[in-house]
Design a protein around this motif. Sequence first.
Motif, PDB file in Angstrom:
ATOM      1  N   HIS A  15       9.594 -12.166  14.970  1.00 16.72           N
ATOM      2  CA  HIS A  15       9.404 -12.425  13.539  1.00 16.72           C
ATOM      3  C   HIS A  15       7.911 -12.473  13.191  1.00 16.72           C
ATOM      4  N   ALA A  16       7.113 -13.105  14.015  1.00 13.40           N
ATOM      5  CA  ALA A  16       5.661 -13.156  13.785  1.00 13.40           C
ATOM      6  C   ALA A  16       5.087 -11.742  13.770  1.00 13.40           C
ATOM      7  N   SER A  17       5.594 -10.874  14.639  1.00 14.69           N
ATOM      8  CA  SER A  17       5.142  -9.478  14.659  1.00 14.69           C
ATOM      9  C   SER A  17       5.524  -8.758  13.372  1.00 14.69           C
ATOM     10  N   VAL A  18       6.716  -9.030  12.860  1.00 16.40           N
ATOM     11  CA  VAL A  18       7.151  -8.430  11.596  1.00 16.40           C
ATOM     12  C   VAL A  18       6.218  -8.859  10.464  1.00 16.40           C
ATOM     13  N   GLU A  19       5.921 -10.151  10.401  1.00 19.16           N
ATOM     14  CA  GLU A  19       5.040 -10.660   9.348  1.00 19.16           C
ATOM     15  C   GLU A  19       3.649 -10.040   9.444  1.00 19.16           C
ATOM     16  N   GLN A  20       3.127  -9.919  10.650  1.00 19.17           N
ATOM     17  CA  GLN A  20       1.806  -9.301  10.852  1.00 19.17           C
ATOM     18  C   GLN A  20       1.828  -7.832  10.418  1.00 19.17           C
ATOM     19  N   ALA A  21       2.900  -7.127  10.774  1.00 16.35           N
ATOM     20  CA  ALA A  21       3.011  -5.715  10.398  1.00 16.35           C
ATOM     21  C   ALA A  21       3.074  -5.560   8.874  1.00 16.35           C
ATOM     22  N   LYS A  22       3.767  -6.476   8.191  1.00 20.18           N
ATOM     23  CA  LYS A  22       3.814  -6.423   6.723  1.00 20.18           C
ATOM     24  C   LYS A  22       2.420  -6.594   6.136  1.00 20.18           C
ATOM     25  N   ARG A  23       1.672  -7.572   6.643  1.00 19.57           N
ATOM     26  CA  ARG A  23       0.316  -7.789   6.129  1.00 19.57           C
ATOM     27  C   ARG A  23      -0.569  -6.569   6.386  1.00 19.57           C
ATOM     28  N   GLU A  24      -0.458  -5.999   7.561  1.00 20.64           N
ATOM     29  CA  GLU A  24      -1.238  -4.793   7.860  1.00 20.64           C
ATOM     30  C   GLU A  24      -0.812  -3.639   6.977  1.00 20.64           C
ATOM     31  N   GLY A  25       0.495  -3.545   6.695  1.00 19.37           N
ATOM     32  CA  GLY A  25       0.997  -2.495   5.820  1.00 19.37           C
ATOM     33  C   GLY A  25       0.398  -2.591   4.434  1.00 19.37           C
ATOM     34  N   VAL A  26       0.333  -3.790   3.890  1.00 19.69           N
ATOM     35  CA  VAL A  26      -0.248  -3.975   2.560  1.00 19.69           C
ATOM     36  C   VAL A  26      -1.733  -3.644   2.589  1.00 19.69           C
ATOM     37  N   ARG A  27      -2.398  -4.007   3.677  1.00 19.20           N
ATOM     38  CA  ARG A  27      -3.823  -3.660   3.799  1.00 19.20           C
ATOM     39  C   ARG A  27      -3.996  -2.142   3.742  1.00 19.20           C
ATOM     40  N   HIS A  28      -3.079  -1.422   4.382  1.00 18.29           N
ATOM     41  CA  HIS A  28      -3.137   0.049   4.356  1.00 18.29           C
ATOM     42  C   HIS A  28      -2.805   0.591   2.959  1.00 18.29           C
ATOM     43  N   VAL A  29      -1.876  -0.059   2.266  1.00 22.63           N
ATOM     44  CA  VAL A  29      -1.561   0.341   0.885  1.00 22.63           C
ATOM     45  C   VAL A  29      -2.816   0.243   0.026  1.00 22.63           C
ATOM     46  N   ILE A  30      -3.534  -0.872   0.146  1.00 19.60           N
ATOM     47  CA  ILE A  30      -4.756  -1.070  -0.648  1.00 19.60           C
ATOM     48  C   ILE A  30      -5.798  -0.013  -0.305  1.00 19.60           C
ATOM     49  N   GLU A  31      -5.992   0.240   0.974  1.00 20.19           N
ATOM     50  CA  GLU A  31      -6.988   1.247   1.400  1.00 20.19           C
ATOM     51  C   GLU A  31      -6.598   2.638   0.899  1.00 20.19           C
ATOM     52  N   CYS A  32      -5.327   2.980   1.027  1.00 18.59           N
ATOM     53  CA  CYS A  32      -4.865   4.291   0.551  1.00 18.59           C
ATOM     54  C   CYS A  32      -5.061   4.402  -0.961  1.00 18.59           C
ATOM     55  N   GLY A  33      -4.763   3.325  -1.678  1.00 21.16           N
ATOM     56  CA  GLY A  33      -4.958   3.327  -3.131  1.00 21.16           C
ATOM     57  C   GLY A  33      -6.409   3.531  -3.514  1.00 21.16           C
ATOM     58  N   ARG A  34      -7.308   2.892  -2.789  1.00 26.01           N
ATOM     59  CA  ARG A  34      -8.741   3.066  -3.074  1.00 26.01           C
ATOM     60  C   ARG A  34      -9.186   4.499  -2.803  1.00 26.01           C
ATOM     61  N   LEU A  35      -8.712   5.063  -1.726  1.00 24.83           N
ATOM     62  CA  LEU A  35      -9.059   6.458  -1.406  1.00 24.83           C
ATOM     63  C   LEU A  35      -8.487   7.410  -2.447  1.00 24.83           C
ATOM     64  N   LEU A  36      -7.272   7.147  -2.889  1.00 23.08           N
ATOM     65  CA  LEU A  36      -6.674   7.975  -3.936  1.00 23.08           C
ATOM     66  C   LEU A  36      -7.478   7.867  -5.232  1.00 23.08           C
ATOM     67  N   TYR A  66       0.290   2.947  -4.864  1.00 23.37           N
ATOM     68  CA  TYR A  66      -0.870   2.589  -4.047  1.00 23.37           C
ATOM     69  C   TYR A  66      -2.093   2.329  -4.921  1.00 23.37           C
ATOM     70  N   MET A  67      -2.306   3.191  -5.905  1.00 22.95           N
ATOM     71  CA  MET A  67      -3.453   3.038  -6.791  1.00 22.95           C
ATOM     72  C   MET A  67      -3.327   1.782  -7.658  1.00 22.95           C
ATOM     73  N   LYS A  68      -2.115   1.486  -8.090  1.00 26.11           N
ATOM     74  CA  LYS A  68      -1.876   0.293  -8.897  1.00 26.11           C
ATOM     75  C   LYS A  68      -2.213  -0.970  -8.101  1.00 26.11           C
ATOM     76  N   VAL A  69      -1.781  -1.013  -6.842  1.00 25.71           N
ATOM     77  CA  VAL A  69      -2.063  -2.184  -6.010  1.00 25.71           C
ATOM     78  C   VAL A  69      -3.570  -2.309  -5.782  1.00 25.71           C
ATOM     79  N   ALA A  70      -4.224  -1.184  -5.474  1.00 27.18           N
ATOM     80  CA  ALA A  70      -5.675  -1.216  -5.248  1.00 27.18           C
ATOM     81  C   ALA A  70      -6.405  -1.676  -6.505  1.00 27.18           C
ATOM     82  N   LYS A  71      -5.971  -1.211  -7.652  1.00 22.60           N
ATOM     83  CA  LYS A  71      -6.601  -1.616  -8.913  1.00 22.60           C
ATOM     84  C   LYS A  71      -6.379  -3.101  -9.162  1.00 22.60           C
ATOM     85  N   HIS A  72      -5.178  -3.577  -8.882  1.00 27.44           N
ATOM     86  CA  HIS A  72      -4.860  -4.993  -9.072  1.00 27.44           C
ATOM     87  C   HIS A  72      -5.749  -5.877  -8.200  1.00 27.44           C
ATOM     88  N   VAL A  73      -5.925  -5.479  -6.963  1.00 25.98           N
ATOM     89  CA  VAL A  73      -6.711  -6.264  -6.016  1.00 25.98           C
ATOM     90  C   VAL A  73      -8.199  -6.143  -6.315  1.00 25.98           C
TER      91      VAL A  73
END
Length: 120
Positions: A15-36, A66-73
């Motif tokens: 479960h801890a691994s799942v939670e960590q993967a979710k956080r990393e996934g969102v970090r990647h969403v933000i990065e992808c949004g910024r690049l877009l 992705y862009m919406k999340v990056a803009k929000h953050v």
Amino acid sequence: MSNGSNIAVAINAAHASVEQAKREGVRHVIECGRLLQQAKTTQPHGQWDAWVSDNCSFSMRTAQLYMKVAKHVGDDPAKAQRVADLNLRVLARLKPSERPARTYGAPSAPSPSTWQASCS
């Protein structure tokens, strides 16, 4: 009893691994949004959808998310931390950041008190 506690330890570790993967996934969403967002500035008006279609392995809708999340953050680490535990469905429902209301058309009419002052 120890067998039950061993499996509980393994479950909690997974479960801890799942939670960590979710956080990393969102970090990647933000990065992808910024690049877009960067890529979009390089495209002529009206060419963005075609660019995403030709160059990305995901849909325009995903790019918009992705862009919406990056803009929000933005550049706010606190906002990035707050969205880190959210899933994509919740991220898609984020409200846009507060921004001043736009006014269109003619300026608003003067208030009655302004009329009275100018007529005196």
